[in-house]
Design an enzyme around this catalytic site. Structure first.
Site, PDB file in Angstrom:
ATOM      1  CB  SER A 173      -4.740 -16.592 -29.233  1.00 29.00           C
ATOM      2  OG  SER A 173      -4.214 -16.764 -28.215  1.00 29.00           O
ATOM      3  CG  ASP A 196     -10.429 -18.667 -23.290  1.00 29.80           C
ATOM      4  OD1 ASP A 196      -9.667 -19.315 -24.126  1.00 29.80           O
ATOM      5  OD2 ASP A 196     -10.627 -16.846 -24.153  1.00 29.80           O
ATOM      6  CG  HIS A 204      -8.777 -19.243 -27.647  1.00 32.78           C
ATOM      7  ND1 HIS A 204      -8.602 -19.160 -26.009  1.00 32.78           N
ATOM      8  CD2 HIS A 204      -7.875 -19.222 -28.877  1.00 32.78           C
ATOM      9  CE1 HIS A 204      -6.838 -18.181 -26.738  1.00 32.78           C
ATOM     10  NE2 HIS A 204      -6.602 -18.930 -28.075  1.00 32.78           N
TER      11      HIS A 204
END
Length: 297
Positions: A158, A241, A273
Site C-alpha cells: 500500500s 482492491d 487489500h
C-alpha cells in the site's frame, strides 16, 4: 440551477474518490471495521510468534531518530551471504507498524532468507520527504552491516509500495555505498498521489499539488540504468482492491516497462487489500511462491 448541479456533481465525484481510496470498504469477506481489526490482530499474533524466536534482532537502530528502528529475523543457518527481504508496511503513511507486519517471516526464513521489517516516522509527525530519507537509510544500513548479502529485495504494501518505488529512484552514487538491490515487490500500491489530495488521506499529510506530483513515482521515472535494468520489479494487486487501486498498479506497470525496467504484473484472485499481504504467512500462497522464485532464480 446550473451552479447547484455542478456542486452536486462535484460532491458525487469527491465521494467516489473517498470510496475508491478507502481499501477497507472493498473487502468481500468482512465489513470495513472488521477487516482492519482482523489485519492488526493476525499481524500481531504472527509477529509475537516470530519475536519469540531467538533468531532475531529487535529494534535495531538504523539511524538516530526515535522512529528509525528495524527488526531483523534470520533463518536457522546464518551466513554472511544471506539474501535480505526488507518490508515497508502500509497505513497511508500515518498508521501501521512493524510490530504487526511479520506475516512473511515464517516461510521466508525457513527458505534461508533474512527478513527486515522497517519502522519509519508517520504523519502528521513526519512528512513524505522524511519517510523516504529513513527508508533509504534502512537500506544503506542493511548493506553496510551485511556487505556480502546475496541481494536486497524491497517489498512495500500500500503506502509502503509507494515508498519502495520512490526509493528505487535514488541516485545511490551520492551515498557512501551502493546497495545490492536485486528486486522489489510492490503490493497494492499508490503511485500517483494527486487523487488523494481530495480525500481524507491528505488531512494528516497536508500535501500540495506540487508535493503530490514531485512524490509520485508514476511521473518521476527515469530510463532504466545499468544498475536497475536487471532489477526484478513485481507489481501485485488484489482482485478485491478498488478499481482505482487496480488501475494505479496497471498504469505504473506500463510506465515501468516503457522506461526499460524488467517489470511484471499480477492480479491475485480472491484477495482484498489486506489479506493479499496477510497470506504471505503461507508457503503455498502464490505471492510467497513468486517471492521465493524471484530471489532464488
Amino acid at each position: 440551477m446550473t451552479v447547484k448541479f455542478h456542486t452536486c456533481l462535484q460532491k458525487t465525484i469527491l465521494n467516489d474518490l473517498e470510496k475508491q481510496y478507502s481499501p477497507s470498504k472493498w473487502s468481500h469477506r468482512l465489513n470495513a471495521e472488521e477487516v482492519i481489526k482482523t489485519h492488526v490482530r493476525v499481524g500481531t499474533e504472527v509477529t509475537k510468534e516470530a519475536q519469540a524466536s531467538k533468531q532475531n534482532l529487535l529494534d535495531v537502530a538504523y539511524g538516530e531518530g526515535l522512529d528509525e528502528k528495524l527488526d531483523i529475523y534470520f533463518p536457522s543457518q546464518i551466513s554472511k551471504e544471506l539474501p535480505f527481504f526488507l518490508f515497508i508496511h502500509g497505513g497511508y503513511w500515518q498508521e501501521g507498524s512493524k510490530d504487526y507486519s511479520a506475516f512473511m517471516v515464517p516461510p521466508l526464513t525457513a527458505a534461508g532468507i533474512a527478513v527486515a521489517l522497517v519502522a519509519y516516522v508517520l504523519a502528521p509527525k513526519g512528512n513524505l520527504d522524511q519517510m523516504l530519507s529513513q527508508i533509504r537509510r534502512s537500506v544503506l544500513f542493511i548493506q553496510k552491516q551485511y556487505p556480502f548479502n546475496r541481494g536486497i529485495y524491497l517489498c512495500g504494501h500500500s503506502a509502503g509500495a509507494h515508498l519502495a518505488s520512490m526509493v528505487l529512484l535514488t541516485d545511490w552514487v551520492e551515498h557512501e555505498v551502493i546497495p545490492n538491490i536485486k528486486g522489489s515487490f510492490l503490493v497494492s500500491g499508490i503511485y500517483d498521489l494527486e487523487p488523494i489530495l481530495h480525500t481524507y488521506v491528505n488531512d494528516a499529510l497536508q500535501m500540495t499539488l506540487e508535493d503530490a506530483r514531485r512524490k509520485s513515482p508514476m511521473f518521476c521515472q527515469k530510463e532504466a540504468q545499468t544498475s536497475t535494468s536487471t532489477c526484478a520489479l513485481i507489481l501485485a494487486v488484489g482482485q478485491q482492491d478498488s478499481p482505482e487501486f487496480l488501475q494505479q498498479s496497471l498504469d505504473y506497470f506500463q510506465v515501468l516497462r516503457l522506461h526499460g525496467y524488467r517489470a511484471s504484473f499480477i492480479e491475485i484472485s480472491n484477495v482484498d487489500h489486506f489479506d493479499i499481504i496477510e497470506k504471505l504467512n503461507k508457503n503455498d500462497y502464490i505471492l510467497t511462491q513468486i517471492i521465493l522464485k524471484t530471489i532464488f532464480q
